[in-house]
Design a protein around this motif. Sequence first.
Motif, PDB file in Angstrom:
ATOM      1  N   LEU A  52       0.886  -1.065   0.169  1.00 57.01           N
ATOM      2  CA  LEU A  52      -0.100   0.040   0.011  1.00 57.01           C
ATOM      3  C   LEU A  52       0.925   1.216  -0.005  1.00 57.01           C
ATOM      4  O   LEU A  52       0.629   2.120  -0.939  1.00 57.01           O
ATOM      5  CB  LEU A  52      -0.827  -0.013   1.157  1.00 57.01           C
ATOM      6  N   GLU A  53       1.840   1.246   0.905  1.00 51.52           N
ATOM      7  CA  GLU A  53       2.658   2.394   0.926  1.00 51.52           C
ATOM      8  C   GLU A  53       3.456   2.794  -0.396  1.00 51.52           C
ATOM      9  O   GLU A  53       3.601   3.548  -0.772  1.00 51.52           O
ATOM     10  CB  GLU A  53       3.620   2.437   2.362  1.00 51.52           C
ATOM     11  N   GLY A  54       4.016   1.411  -0.726  1.00 47.29           N
ATOM     12  CA  GLY A  54       4.970   1.449  -1.825  1.00 47.29           C
ATOM     13  C   GLY A  54       4.293   2.070  -3.197  1.00 47.29           C
ATOM     14  O   GLY A  54       4.758   2.820  -3.776  1.00 47.29           O
ATOM     15  N   PHE A  55       3.168   1.419  -3.541  1.00 48.44           N
ATOM     16  CA  PHE A  55       2.529   1.667  -4.908  1.00 48.44           C
ATOM     17  C   PHE A  55       2.017   3.046  -4.761  1.00 48.44           C
ATOM     18  O   PHE A  55       2.070   3.965  -5.637  1.00 48.44           O
ATOM     19  CB  PHE A  55       1.622   0.656  -5.079  1.00 48.44           C
ATOM     20  N   GLN A  56       1.527   3.420  -3.725  1.00 53.17           N
ATOM     21  CA  GLN A  56       1.033   5.018  -3.343  1.00 53.17           C
ATOM     22  C   GLN A  56       2.150   5.701  -3.765  1.00 53.17           C
ATOM     23  O   GLN A  56       2.091   6.829  -4.395  1.00 53.17           O
ATOM     24  CB  GLN A  56       0.477   5.298  -1.898  1.00 53.17           C
ATOM     25  N   ARG A  57       3.263   5.584  -3.007  1.00 51.74           N
ATOM     26  CA  ARG A  57       4.485   6.255  -3.396  1.00 51.74           C
ATOM     27  C   ARG A  57       4.999   6.365  -4.405  1.00 51.74           C
ATOM     28  O   ARG A  57       5.415   7.590  -5.361  1.00 51.74           O
ATOM     29  CB  ARG A  57       5.564   6.098  -2.329  1.00 51.74           C
ATOM     30  N   LEU A  58       5.292   4.995  -5.229  1.00 52.85           N
ATOM     31  CA  LEU A  58       5.855   5.028  -6.595  1.00 52.85           C
ATOM     32  C   LEU A  58       4.940   5.276  -7.662  1.00 52.85           C
ATOM     33  O   LEU A  58       5.642   5.723  -8.879  1.00 52.85           O
ATOM     34  CB  LEU A  58       6.547   3.585  -6.572  1.00 52.85           C
ATOM     35  N   LEU A  59       3.811   4.829  -7.630  1.00 56.36           N
ATOM     36  CA  LEU A  59       3.005   5.375  -8.742  1.00 56.36           C
ATOM     37  C   LEU A  59       1.621   6.022  -8.513  1.00 56.36           C
ATOM     38  O   LEU A  59       0.559   5.570  -8.511  1.00 56.36           O
ATOM     39  CB  LEU A  59       2.524   4.003  -9.383  1.00 56.36           C
ATOM     40  N   PRO A  60       1.879   7.313  -7.806  1.00 52.60           N
ATOM     41  CA  PRO A  60       0.710   7.989  -7.365  1.00 52.60           C
ATOM     42  C   PRO A  60      -0.184   8.339  -8.070  1.00 52.60           C
ATOM     43  O   PRO A  60      -1.657   8.426  -7.667  1.00 52.60           O
ATOM     44  CB  PRO A  60       1.457   9.350  -6.620  1.00 52.60           C
ATOM     45  N   ARG A  61      -0.119   8.553  -9.545  1.00 57.99           N
ATOM     46  CA  ARG A  61      -1.121   8.874 -10.430  1.00 57.99           C
ATOM     47  C   ARG A  61      -1.965   7.729 -10.913  1.00 57.99           C
ATOM     48  O   ARG A  61      -3.110   7.882 -11.430  1.00 57.99           O
ATOM     49  CB  ARG A  61      -0.605   9.706 -11.668  1.00 57.99           C
ATOM     50  N   HIS A  62      -1.583   6.522 -10.600  1.00 59.24           N
ATOM     51  CA  HIS A  62      -2.032   5.417 -10.977  1.00 59.24           C
ATOM     52  C   HIS A  62      -2.716   4.360 -10.089  1.00 59.24           C
ATOM     53  O   HIS A  62      -3.393   3.646 -10.306  1.00 59.24           O
ATOM     54  CB  HIS A  62      -1.020   4.705 -12.108  1.00 59.24           C
ATOM     55  N   PHE A  63      -2.175   4.522  -8.976  1.00 60.01           N
ATOM     56  CA  PHE A  63      -2.472   3.569  -8.034  1.00 60.01           C
ATOM     57  C   PHE A  63      -3.770   3.752  -7.600  1.00 60.01           C
ATOM     58  O   PHE A  63      -4.565   4.745  -7.096  1.00 60.01           O
ATOM     59  CB  PHE A  63      -1.643   3.636  -6.840  1.00 60.01           C
ATOM     60  N   ILE A  64      -4.906   2.659  -7.430  1.00 62.94           N
ATOM     61  CA  ILE A  64      -6.078   2.656  -6.824  1.00 62.94           C
ATOM     62  C   ILE A  64      -6.368   1.813  -5.736  1.00 62.94           C
ATOM     63  O   ILE A  64      -6.783   2.357  -4.771  1.00 62.94           O
ATOM     64  CB  ILE A  64      -7.124   2.108  -8.163  1.00 62.94           C
ATOM     65  N   GLY A  65      -5.567   0.704  -5.671  1.00 57.88           N
ATOM     66  CA  GLY A  65      -5.628   0.032  -4.455  1.00 57.88           C
ATOM     67  C   GLY A  65      -4.942  -1.355  -4.321  1.00 57.88           C
ATOM     68  O   GLY A  65      -4.475  -1.720  -5.655  1.00 57.88           O
ATOM     69  N   ILE A  66      -4.986  -2.165  -3.349  1.00 57.83           N
ATOM     70  CA  ILE A  66      -4.193  -3.541  -3.109  1.00 57.83           C
ATOM     71  C   ILE A  66      -5.165  -4.249  -2.295  1.00 57.83           C
ATOM     72  O   ILE A  66      -5.670  -3.641  -1.193  1.00 57.83           O
ATOM     73  CB  ILE A  66      -2.772  -3.128  -2.539  1.00 57.83           C
ATOM     74  N   GLY A  67      -5.480  -5.244  -2.568  1.00 67.83           N
ATOM     75  CA  GLY A  67      -6.188  -6.229  -1.679  1.00 67.83           C
ATOM     76  C   GLY A  67      -5.591  -7.625  -1.519  1.00 67.83           C
ATOM     77  O   GLY A  67      -5.184  -8.257  -2.641  1.00 67.83           O
ATOM     78  N   LEU A  68      -5.716  -8.113  -0.395  1.00 64.61           N
ATOM     79  CA  LEU A  68      -5.297  -9.397  -0.105  1.00 64.61           C
ATOM     80  C   LEU A  68      -6.406 -10.542  -0.876  1.00 64.61           C
ATOM     81  O   LEU A  68      -7.481 -10.412  -0.792  1.00 64.61           O
ATOM     82  CB  LEU A  68      -5.371  -9.737   1.417  1.00 64.61           C
ATOM     83  N   MET A  69      -5.719 -11.587  -1.323  1.00 61.59           N
ATOM     84  CA  MET A  69      -6.627 -12.539  -1.906  1.00 61.59           C
ATOM     85  C   MET A  69      -6.917 -13.443  -0.768  1.00 61.59           C
ATOM     86  O   MET A  69      -6.288 -13.550   0.141  1.00 61.59           O
ATOM     87  CB  MET A  69      -5.465 -13.543  -2.905  1.00 61.59           C
ATOM     88  N   GLY A  70      -8.289 -13.838  -0.727  1.00 59.57           N
ATOM     89  CA  GLY A  70      -8.674 -14.502   0.297  1.00 59.57           C
ATOM     90  C   GLY A  70      -8.075 -15.774   0.539  1.00 59.57           C
ATOM     91  O   GLY A  70      -8.070 -16.381   1.685  1.00 59.57           O
ATOM     92  N   CYS A  71      -7.390 -16.355  -0.292  1.00 60.05           N
ATOM     93  CA  CYS A  71      -6.833 -17.785  -0.167  1.00 60.05           C
ATOM     94  C   CYS A  71      -5.320 -17.577   0.408  1.00 60.05           C
ATOM     95  O   CYS A  71      -4.748 -18.442   0.729  1.00 60.05           O
ATOM     96  CB  CYS A  71      -6.354 -18.454  -1.560  1.00 60.05           C
ATOM     97  N   GLN A  72      -4.956 -16.345   0.577  1.00 62.46           N
ATOM     98  CA  GLN A  72      -3.806 -15.792   1.387  1.00 62.46           C
ATOM     99  C   GLN A  72      -2.469 -16.169   0.367  1.00 62.46           C
ATOM    100  O   GLN A  72      -1.621 -16.385   1.140  1.00 62.46           O
ATOM    101  CB  GLN A  72      -3.661 -16.103   2.732  1.00 62.46           C
ATOM    102  N   THR A  73      -2.605 -16.337  -0.927  1.00 61.88           N
ATOM    103  CA  THR A  73      -1.382 -16.584  -1.704  1.00 61.88           C
ATOM    104  C   THR A  73      -0.955 -15.409  -2.275  1.00 61.88           C
ATOM    105  O   THR A  73       0.225 -15.484  -3.159  1.00 61.88           O
ATOM    106  CB  THR A  73      -1.743 -17.509  -2.741  1.00 61.88           C
TER     107      THR A  73
END
Length: 160
Positions: free
Chosen positions: A70-91
């Motif tokens: 979350l922190e990294g993609f927001q910082r590195l791709l600020p104009r493009h980052f929408i979100g990050i979500g965990l896969m329910g299977c935790q893989t």
Amino acid sequence: MIDFEALGWRSDTVGELDHRLLKAPSVKLRGARAGEAGDVVYSIDLRLRRPNADACLSSTEAHSIEHFLLEGFQRLLPRHFIGIGLMGCQTGFYLTLLGEGRRAVVEDALTAILEGVLTADAVPYARIDQCGHWRHHDLARAQAVAREVLAQRTAWRDIT
């Protein structure tokens, strides 16, 4: 029509694939959708562990890695980052980007984030005022996962 190959993705791996065949760690385009104005939203599968191999991320590993992503993609791709979500299977994780679907850009950002995990002295956003389960982090385990995934970077394109 989106040219997946021009973005660096193998078109035969875009979309849903039989999870029994998926390898990890890998970086795979799940899909892309163009809006009415021409903007494209990309959904990217950041697979850290092989599905159905009894090797899922522990809840603390997943939680801590999610904070770094979350922190990294927001910082590195600020104009493009929408979100990050965990896969329910935790893989792994689902990364959503707007207007940026180049594989090399995604892989470079992921590499930079994971390298940052290795030198971090704390998990980002892990204070009581920033996290709903702030005691549920493990920097050492997150670093072990980052080390494991980075060691296999040359195989990230080997999806099946």
